[in-house]
Scaffold this motif. Structure first.
Motif, PDB file in Angstrom:
ATOM      1  N   LEU A 194       0.823  -1.210   0.000  1.00 37.66           N
ATOM      2  CA  LEU A 194       0.000   0.000   0.000  1.00 37.66           C
ATOM      3  C   LEU A 194       0.858   1.263   0.000  1.00 37.66           C
ATOM      4  N   ALA A 195       2.029   1.181   0.630  1.00 38.56           N
ATOM      5  CA  ALA A 195       2.923   2.341   0.656  1.00 38.56           C
ATOM      6  C   ALA A 195       3.347   2.752  -0.749  1.00 38.56           C
ATOM      7  N   TYR A 196       3.514   1.762  -1.622  1.00 34.23           N
ATOM      8  CA  TYR A 196       3.943   2.041  -2.986  1.00 34.23           C
ATOM      9  C   TYR A 196       2.859   2.732  -3.820  1.00 34.23           C
ATOM     10  N   VAL A 197       1.607   2.621  -3.421  1.00 39.04           N
ATOM     11  CA  VAL A 197       0.519   3.263  -4.169  1.00 39.04           C
ATOM     12  C   VAL A 197      -0.128   4.375  -3.352  1.00 39.04           C
ATOM     13  N   SER A 198       0.553   4.812  -2.306  1.00 39.54           N
ATOM     14  CA  SER A 198       0.053   5.920  -1.495  1.00 39.54           C
ATOM     15  C   SER A 198       0.670   7.224  -1.980  1.00 39.54           C
ATOM     16  N   ALA A 199       0.180   8.327  -1.439  1.00 39.10           N
ATOM     17  CA  ALA A 199       0.747   9.631  -1.779  1.00 39.10           C
ATOM     18  C   ALA A 199       2.133   9.826  -1.173  1.00 39.10           C
ATOM     19  N   GLY A 200       2.452   9.030  -0.144  1.00 42.74           N
ATOM     20  CA  GLY A 200       3.690   9.226   0.606  1.00 42.74           C
ATOM     21  C   GLY A 200       4.947   9.385  -0.232  1.00 42.74           C
ATOM     22  N   PRO A 201       5.317   8.397  -1.074  1.00 40.05           N
ATOM     23  CA  PRO A 201       6.577   8.516  -1.819  1.00 40.05           C
ATOM     24  C   PRO A 201       6.506   9.415  -3.047  1.00 40.05           C
ATOM     25  N   PHE A 202       5.320   9.942  -3.365  1.00 42.05           N
ATOM     26  CA  PHE A 202       5.164  10.789  -4.551  1.00 42.05           C
ATOM     27  C   PHE A 202       4.851  12.243  -4.203  1.00 42.05           C
ATOM     28  N   PHE A 203       4.493  12.506  -2.944  1.00 41.80           N
ATOM     29  CA  PHE A 203       4.057  13.847  -2.593  1.00 41.80           C
ATOM     30  C   PHE A 203       5.149  14.890  -2.809  1.00 41.80           C
ATOM     31  N   TRP A 204       6.411  14.506  -2.715  1.00 40.65           N
ATOM     32  CA  TRP A 204       7.487  15.486  -2.845  1.00 40.65           C
ATOM     33  C   TRP A 204       7.454  16.196  -4.202  1.00 40.65           C
ATOM     34  N   MET A 205       7.000  15.487  -5.256  1.00 42.42           N
ATOM     35  CA  MET A 205       6.888  16.130  -6.567  1.00 42.42           C
ATOM     36  C   MET A 205       5.725  17.114  -6.577  1.00 42.42           C
ATOM     37  N   PHE A 206       4.607  16.727  -5.992  1.00 41.07           N
ATOM     38  CA  PHE A 206       3.467  17.624  -5.819  1.00 41.07           C
ATOM     39  C   PHE A 206       3.876  18.796  -4.930  1.00 41.07           C
ATOM     40  N   GLY A 207       4.607  18.502  -3.856  1.00 37.43           N
ATOM     41  CA  GLY A 207       5.052  19.537  -2.932  1.00 37.43           C
ATOM     42  C   GLY A 207       5.966  20.549  -3.592  1.00 37.43           C
ATOM     43  N   MET A 208       6.833  20.092  -4.491  1.00 36.45           N
ATOM     44  CA  MET A 208       7.704  21.026  -5.201  1.00 36.45           C
ATOM     45  C   MET A 208       6.895  21.947  -6.105  1.00 36.45           C
ATOM     46  N   GLY A 209       5.811  21.411  -6.679  1.00 39.32           N
ATOM     47  CA  GLY A 209       4.917  22.255  -7.458  1.00 39.32           C
ATOM     48  C   GLY A 209       4.228  23.285  -6.589  1.00 39.32           C
ATOM     49  N   ALA A 210       3.783  22.855  -5.399  1.00 40.68           N
ATOM     50  CA  ALA A 210       3.138  23.786  -4.465  1.00 40.68           C
ATOM     51  C   ALA A 210       4.114  24.869  -4.002  1.00 40.68           C
ATOM     52  N   LEU A 211       5.349  24.478  -3.728  1.00 43.06           N
ATOM     53  CA  LEU A 211       6.364  25.459  -3.326  1.00 43.06           C
ATOM     54  C   LEU A 211       6.693  26.412  -4.474  1.00 43.06           C
ATOM     55  N   ALA A 212       6.655  25.885  -5.701  1.00 41.35           N
ATOM     56  CA  ALA A 212       6.889  26.754  -6.860  1.00 41.35           C
ATOM     57  C   ALA A 212       5.810  27.819  -6.954  1.00 41.35           C
TER      58      ALA A 212
ATOM     59  N   ARG B  14       4.073  28.914  -4.281  1.00 37.59           N
ATOM     60  CA  ARG B  14       4.253  29.789  -3.123  1.00 37.59           C
ATOM     61  C   ARG B  14       5.334  30.842  -3.391  1.00 37.59           C
ATOM     62  N   PHE B  15       6.381  30.449  -4.123  1.00 41.86           N
ATOM     63  CA  PHE B  15       7.468  31.386  -4.432  1.00 41.86           C
ATOM     64  C   PHE B  15       7.490  31.735  -5.927  1.00 41.86           C
ATOM     65  N   SER B  16       6.319  31.758  -6.536  1.00 40.56           N
ATOM     66  CA  SER B  16       6.228  32.001  -7.979  1.00 40.56           C
ATOM     67  C   SER B  16       6.776  33.365  -8.373  1.00 40.56           C
ATOM     68  N   HIS B  17       6.699  34.336  -7.483  1.00 39.57           N
ATOM     69  CA  HIS B  17       7.208  35.677  -7.796  1.00 39.57           C
ATOM     70  C   HIS B  17       8.725  35.675  -7.995  1.00 39.57           C
ATOM     71  N   ILE B  18       9.386  34.639  -7.494  1.00 38.83           N
ATOM     72  CA  ILE B  18      10.832  34.498  -7.684  1.00 38.83           C
ATOM     73  C   ILE B  18      11.137  33.459  -8.768  1.00 38.83           C
ATOM     74  N   ILE B  19      10.478  32.299  -8.675  1.00 42.47           N
ATOM     75  CA  ILE B  19      10.816  31.160  -9.526  1.00 42.47           C
ATOM     76  C   ILE B  19      10.404  31.366 -10.973  1.00 42.47           C
TER      77      ILE B  19
END
Length: 347
Positions: A197-215, A217-222
């Protein structure tokens, strides 16, 4: 800067096409080297691009929606009508073309139908393993992951309001660490259920989504930085992909984080370079349809034993037709009920 005007729909379409070509190449041509295999290697990996763009847009959407109810309604209208339609088509094709006996396995079929229609699309019962590639629509596992992202966003946004952007940073780093741990573990039939279940959860993939969210959040710079150096980023990305493919991970669902950061900057730079050119894709977005329908067609080609490359071109043509029909008949009409949340942001 007007963030609303961009090429993200077109980039998603290219990403969906990459996934289609990858799956058609692997299943219909058994992975033999051909021109299509070269196209797959040349294009950025589709699923990580989806997760990046989703993080950028969904975090932005939640920030502007005003309420959880509107957010949930909008997300449901985007995902479920198309998902339910492709599930019905999958049942019909498997039953009529593949002679799959759904009624003879009513209990398993009912559980599978519930899983497909909700958020457990990774479930695959035994009675479907003899049809096509063994999974009726295997690419839908990412829909389950995406829906988990949607559920996580309100929690992270709440935490960000309490403790600042470090909540989003910590969640992204924790996910990346989990991905690195799971990446060194081999998934086998005898593994415990929690690990599967861990392999099909958001856990190991969220970092890519998170990088998009951070992009976002800091879109005025990035975004200005990515726009300024976009062609240098493109050249650097494809040069690295060509010369270093044996040393860094490209084309997988778990890319090297340094490579993914480079890819992210390139995608955002391209998305906001001359953003008014492809406005038609705002009114004609078949990327979701391409993604969810293509494996249904691939399985039909496998079952009727259509030879390659005819099977490949038929898959491309029929998938595009299904995605276009889905957009105009199902998705677009349902999206009229959405509450608008992404407004032009200027800085």
């Amino acid at each position: 800067m007007n963030l609303k005007t961009n090429h993200l729909n077109l980039i998603r379409l290219i990403a969906a096409t990459q996934v289609l070509i990858l799956h058609a190449q692997n299943h219909l041509n058994k992975g033999d080297p051909t021109l299509t295999a070269g196209i797959v290697k040349a294009l950025p990996p589709g699923v990580p691009v989806f997760f990046l763009i989703s993080g950028f847009l969904i975090y932005w959407s939640y920030e502007n929606c005003g309420s959880f109810k509107i957010y949930a309604q909008n997300r449901s209208l985007r995902i479920f009508p198309g998902l339910w339609s492709v599930t019905i088509l999958g049942i019909l094709t498997a039953a009529l073309i593949g002679q799959v006996d759904f009624l003879g396995h009513l209990k398993q079929a009912t559980i599978w139908l519930f899983a497909q229609a909700t958020m457990f699309q990774f479930y695959n019962p035994e009675f479907l393993r003899e049809y096509g590639c063994g999974t009726l629509n295997g690419s839908l596992w990412t829909i389950s992951v995406e829906l988990q992202f949607y559920a996580i966003v309100p929690v992270l946004y709440f935490l960000e309001k309490k403790v600042g952007v470090k909540a989003l940073v910590l969640a992204t780093v924790a996910s990346l660490m989990l991905q690195m741990v799971l990446g060194h573990m081999k998934l086998e039939a005898g593994n415990p259920l929690w690990l599967k279940l861990a392999y099909v959860s958001a856990g190991p993939f969220f970092w890519m989504f998170g990088m998009g969210a951070l992009a976002h959040r800091f879109s005025h710079i990035i975004v200005p930085f990515a726009k300024q150096y976009v062609w240098l980023l493109v050249a650097f990305y494809f040069t690295a992909q060509f010369f270093l493919k044996n040393y860094i991970e490209f084309g997988t669902n778990n890319p090297n984080p340094i490579c993914f950061a480079m890819l992210s900057l390139m995608i955002l730079g391209l998305a906001y370079t001359k953003p008014g050119i492809f406005n038609a894709f705002k009114r004609f977005d078949i990327s979701y349809g391409i993604y969810v329908y293509h494996m249904i067609i691939v399985n039909i080609m496998l079952h009727i034993q259509c030879s390659f490359p005819l099977s490949f071109w038929l898959t491309l043509l029929i998938t595009t037709a299904c995605a276009t029909l889905s957009w105009f008949v199902i998705e677009k009409p349902m999206l009229r009920f959405k509450r608008r949340t992404l407004h032009a942001v200027k800085s």
